[in-house]
Design a protein around this motif. Structure first.
Motif, PDB file in Angstrom:
ATOM      1  N   UNK A 275       0.828  -1.208   0.000  1.00  0.00           N
ATOM      2  CA  UNK A 275       0.000   0.000   0.000  1.00  0.00           C
ATOM      3  C   UNK A 275       0.862   1.258   0.000  1.00  0.00           C
ATOM      4  N   UNK A 276       2.026   1.178   0.648  1.00  0.00           N
ATOM      5  CA  UNK A 276       2.867   2.360   0.799  1.00  0.00           C
ATOM      6  C   UNK A 276       3.772   2.592  -0.402  1.00  0.00           C
ATOM      7  N   UNK A 401      -6.809   2.125  -4.487  1.00  0.00           N
ATOM      8  CA  UNK A 401      -6.332   0.781  -4.139  1.00  0.00           C
ATOM      9  C   UNK A 401      -7.182  -0.293  -4.818  1.00  0.00           C
ATOM     10  N   UNK A 402      -6.613  -1.513  -4.871  1.00  0.00           N
ATOM     11  CA  UNK A 402      -7.339  -2.655  -5.429  1.00  0.00           C
ATOM     12  C   UNK A 402      -8.505  -3.010  -4.512  1.00  0.00           C
ATOM     13  N   UNK A 403      -9.603  -3.552  -5.068  1.00  0.00           N
ATOM     14  CA  UNK A 403     -10.760  -3.889  -4.230  1.00  0.00           C
ATOM     15  C   UNK A 403     -10.427  -4.884  -3.124  1.00  0.00           C
ATOM     16  N   UNK A 404      -9.433  -5.751  -3.350  1.00  0.00           N
ATOM     17  CA  UNK A 404      -9.054  -6.723  -2.321  1.00  0.00           C
ATOM     18  C   UNK A 404      -8.351  -6.070  -1.137  1.00  0.00           C
ATOM     19  N   UNK A 405      -7.862  -4.835  -1.315  1.00  0.00           N
ATOM     20  CA  UNK A 405      -7.170  -4.109  -0.242  1.00  0.00           C
ATOM     21  C   UNK A 405      -8.009  -2.970   0.319  1.00  0.00           C
ATOM     22  N   UNK A 406      -9.283  -2.912  -0.054  1.00  0.00           N
ATOM     23  CA  UNK A 406     -10.130  -1.786   0.325  1.00  0.00           C
ATOM     24  C   UNK A 406     -10.231  -1.639   1.841  1.00  0.00           C
ATOM     25  N   UNK A 407     -10.458  -2.758   2.540  1.00  0.00           N
ATOM     26  CA  UNK A 407     -10.594  -2.707   3.985  1.00  0.00           C
ATOM     27  C   UNK A 407      -9.305  -2.314   4.668  1.00  0.00           C
ATOM     28  N   UNK A 408      -8.190  -2.936   4.257  1.00  0.00           N
ATOM     29  CA  UNK A 408      -6.900  -2.636   4.874  1.00  0.00           C
ATOM     30  C   UNK A 408      -6.506  -1.188   4.639  1.00  0.00           C
ATOM     31  N   UNK A 409      -6.709  -0.674   3.421  1.00  0.00           N
ATOM     32  CA  UNK A 409      -6.328   0.707   3.111  1.00  0.00           C
ATOM     33  C   UNK A 409      -7.181   1.706   3.882  1.00  0.00           C
TER      34      UNK A 409
END
Length: 527
Positions: A275-276, A401-409
């Protein structure tokens, strides 16, 4: 024969939620958020009474607040990652359940020690609700359309922020209720929210192999808690240069360093380091830290300014913050609607950052005799700036961000904002304490009362304010009035850091697909 009515398709079947489905689901989420925020702010005016009745100490007073803050901040990224792996609906229900259980137990507490433990459980549920609401909204609604729904979200946050302390004061002052109802009041709302979420939140469950990074979660939570305890209690319960201080700081840093190593190796990290690599995420994180320090730190001591420097009651002090709340609500709803209409968002972030700096800068000029009308205008400007920034920083990250990383981001941005807020309260509190002590000493010297070198001039201060003669009370009020202005100047500098970070964010056209639709498109492309 008339055609039979076509049943409304579910989000799992279509990949898109209709507007009626979104409104129904959002109602349940807003009820849950209202319950959490109301239950968190309602305790602030009741704490002196609670500590007195349970025979607690000043140190325990601090921990009643700190326990919730620690648990919610440390758990936020964990909840966010779980939202990428498991059913968001189930996680929302679990968070509501944990928060409700903590509230009931806290209301039944017979000692301050047990109250602190149950407040930590409340914080665990609060951390889930804070992050999951924004994650679910991102899954249901496309970034382009999300602006039209920010008004209700901002309204709920604003109403809860103001209503909590007022309701807490009313409950404590009502003899047939008592302080325990500060914790019980939110339970019926939580039960209603749980029922509404069960009936209306229709989100698909991700069907893939799940590997939970338990070690990473433990290291992140432990490291964050150690550092937050260090920052929160440093300079109060132990000296900054003491062995305890060095041990806490070193332990926290070591745990977080190990967490980075673990996160780089596991297949499903709690905070994906990739993400970073994204410029928007990095700059939004920096802006969130700075704005968190400025906003939370400034807001905490604003109430103290109204009560001590200006002599208003806790209830009146809460009402005097209404210009800031109204400014935040109007700017958040207005900027959201304009973003939805025109599809441009960076200008509102920059405008919000500029208004935040100006608002804090103007508040840096206040004294114990500043016109309340003028002060209200300053607060309105500050609130307007904050309203444009808070929601839109998360929107900028969710859009890239990618949809799979939506929660984490989403939870990462929220996490760093909360972390900044915790640090801000401690750092700005230390600045205020030093300023007040120095100003009281100078005020006493001016009327011929000398304070010995190393003496505690703050002994003639807040704790004895009501017993002081008028001349000394004026010195204390003046010290708090001018000292509060100093921390607003510091907040303005931090606001400038946030503005610089926002200026560096590249504006990317807003996605027109919701998180659900983007996830479905990727799954279909992979088949």
């Amino acid at each position: 024969m008339p055609d039979a009515p076509v049943p409304e398709s579910t989000a799992e079947e279509s990949g898109r939620m209709t507007q009626p489905q979104i409104i129904k689901a959002l109602t349940g989420m807003l009820l849950a958020m209202m319950t959490a925020l109301l239950s968190s702010t309602i305790v602030s005016t009741a704490l002196p009474t609670i500590i007195t009745e349970l025979r607690g100490s000043q140190d325990q007073y601090t921990w009643v607040v700190t326990a919730t803050l620690l648990a919610s901040t440390a758990s936020t990224p964990i909840w966010g990652k779980l939202a990428d792996l498991f059913s968001k609906k189930l996680l929302v229900q679990i968070a509501i359940g944990i928060f409700t259980a903590g509230s009931v137990a806290a209301g039944l507490a017979q000692s301050v020690g047990t109250l602190i433990a149950w407040r930590a459980l409340q914080g665990l549920g609060l951390g889930g609700l804070q992050s999951l609401v924004m994650i679910v909204v991102a899954a249901m609604i496309s970034p382009r359309e999300r602006g039209k729904y920010t008004g209700p979200i901002a309204a709920v946050m604003s109403v809860a922020t103001v209503a909590g302390p007022l309701l807490g004061g009313f409950i404590v002052d009502t003899s047939w209720l008592g302080w325990r109802w500060c914790f019980f009041t939110g339970v019926p709302l939580a039960v209603v929210a749980l029922i509404v979420v069960q009936r209306t939140l229709d989100l698909p469950v991700i069907k893939r192999e799940v590997r939970v990074d338990y070690l990473g979660a433990a290291l992140i939570a432990g490291g964050v808690c150690a550092l937050l305890i260090w920052v929160t209690l440093g300079g109060k319960q132990f000296a900054w240069a003491s062995g305890t201080s060095w041990a806490l700081a070193g332990f926290g840093a070591a745990l977080l360093a190990l967490a980075v190593v673990v996160e780089a190796r596991v297949p499903e990290p709690i905070i994906p380091l990739r993400l970073f690599r994204d410029r928007t995420t990095v700059l939004a994180t920096v802006a969130s830290i700075a704005v968190g320090i400025a906003m939370f730190g400034g807001a905490v001591f604003l109430g103290q300014y109204f009560q001590i420097a200006r002599g208003y009651s806790p209830t009146a002090a809460g009402l005097l913050t209404l210009p800031m709340v109204i400014g935040s609500m109007l700017s958040s709803a207005g900027s959201g609607a304009l973003i939805t209409r025109f599809g441009r968002w960076k200008g509102y972030l920059v405008g919000g950052g500029a208004l935040t700096v100006v608002g804090f800068g103007l508040l840096g000029t206040i004294t114990e005799s500043t016109s309340m009308v003028l002060l209200g205008c300053y607060l309105f400007l500050l609130g307007s700036g904050m309203g444009m920034m808070m929601q839109n920083l998360v929107l900028a990250v969710q859009n890239t961000v990618a949809p799979s990383d939506l929660g984490a981001a989403s939870s990462t941005v929220t996490f760093f904002r909360s972390l900044g807020g915790t640090v801000g309260v401690s750092v700005l509190g230390a600045v205020l304490a030093t300023e007040v002590s120095d100003r009281i000493a100078r005020g006493l010297a001016a009327i011929g009362v000398q304070v010995p070198a190393g003496g505690d001039s703050a002994g003639v201060g807040l704790g004895s304010l009501n017993q002081l003669p008028p001349a000394l009370a004026d010195i204390v009020r003046g010290a708090y009035g001018n000292g509060t202005a100093t921390i607003f100047v510091v907040a303005a500098v931090l606001g400038a850091v946030s503005l610089i970070a926002v200026l560096g964010i590249k504006e990317i056209p807003l996605q027109t697909e919701s998180g659900l639709e983007r996830q479905r498109s990727r799954e279909q492309a992979a088949v």
